[in-house]
Design a protein around this motif. Structure first.
Motif, PDB file in Angstrom:
ATOM      1  N   LEU A   1       0.806  -1.248   0.103  1.00 34.37           N
ATOM      2  CA  LEU A   1      -0.020  -0.104  -0.044  1.00 34.37           C
ATOM      3  C   LEU A   1       0.840   1.158   0.131  1.00 34.37           C
ATOM      4  N   GLY A   2       2.028   1.233   0.730  1.00 36.28           N
ATOM      5  CA  GLY A   2       3.001   2.387   0.720  1.00 36.28           C
ATOM      6  C   GLY A   2       3.614   2.677  -0.636  1.00 36.28           C
ATOM      7  N   VAL A   3       3.701   1.440  -1.489  1.00 34.10           N
ATOM      8  CA  VAL A   3       4.441   1.678  -2.741  1.00 34.10           C
ATOM      9  C   VAL A   3       2.896   2.301  -3.599  1.00 34.10           C
ATOM     10  N   MET A   4       1.934   1.765  -3.664  1.00 31.94           N
ATOM     11  CA  MET A   4       0.904   2.248  -4.303  1.00 31.94           C
ATOM     12  C   MET A   4       0.535   3.681  -3.896  1.00 31.94           C
ATOM     13  N   HIS A   5       0.877   4.313  -2.876  1.00 26.70           N
ATOM     14  CA  HIS A   5       0.673   5.551  -2.514  1.00 26.70           C
ATOM     15  C   HIS A   5       1.680   6.443  -3.392  1.00 26.70           C
ATOM     16  N   ARG A   6       2.915   5.984  -3.531  1.00 25.08           N
ATOM     17  CA  ARG A   6       3.900   6.634  -4.185  1.00 25.08           C
ATOM     18  C   ARG A   6       4.158   6.556  -5.746  1.00 25.08           C
TER      19      ARG A   6
END
Length: 112
Positions: free
Chosen positions: A57-62
């Motif tokens: 999800l952190g990757v998806m945010h960026r």
């Protein structure tokens, strides 16, 4: 992509591989009726898969989804290496060819 995004991707894929290995180990222990031992491996598998999800999800945010999803294609490669190192599994030439083609596809899509 920045270094922090690459670190997130690598850590998330490592958590995915660890989760898969723990879950596989738990199911093998369960079949052997090892009391309690399989529950610990199951809990570790669930925990590491949760970490993977949160990191992803952190990757998806960026990243844009079109950039992120080709990186998911790295997981088969990492899972194969993890299963060879930690579970003693082996892959035949067709499996290696599939991994090579998948990796090539990831490189081609990521480069576009």
């Amino acid at each position: 992509m920045t270094l922090s995004i690459w670190i997130l991707v690598i850590c998330s894929q490592a958590a995915l591989v660890a989760g898969q290995i723990f879950l596989k180990h738990a199911m093998e222990r369960r079949e052997r009726s090892a009391p309690g031992g399989w529950l610990a491996a199951l809990a570790l598998g669930i925990a590491t898969m949760t970490v993977w999800f949160l990191l992803w999800l952190g990757v998806m945010h960026r990243l844009d989804l079109s950039q992120q999803m080709p990186l998911e294609g790295l997981s088969p490669l990492f899972i194969v290496f993890g299963s060879i190192l930690f579970l003693g599994e082996r892959l035949n030439w067709k499996g290696w060819l599939g991994i090579a083609l998948t990796s090539l596809g990831v490189i081609l899509v990521s480069a576009s």
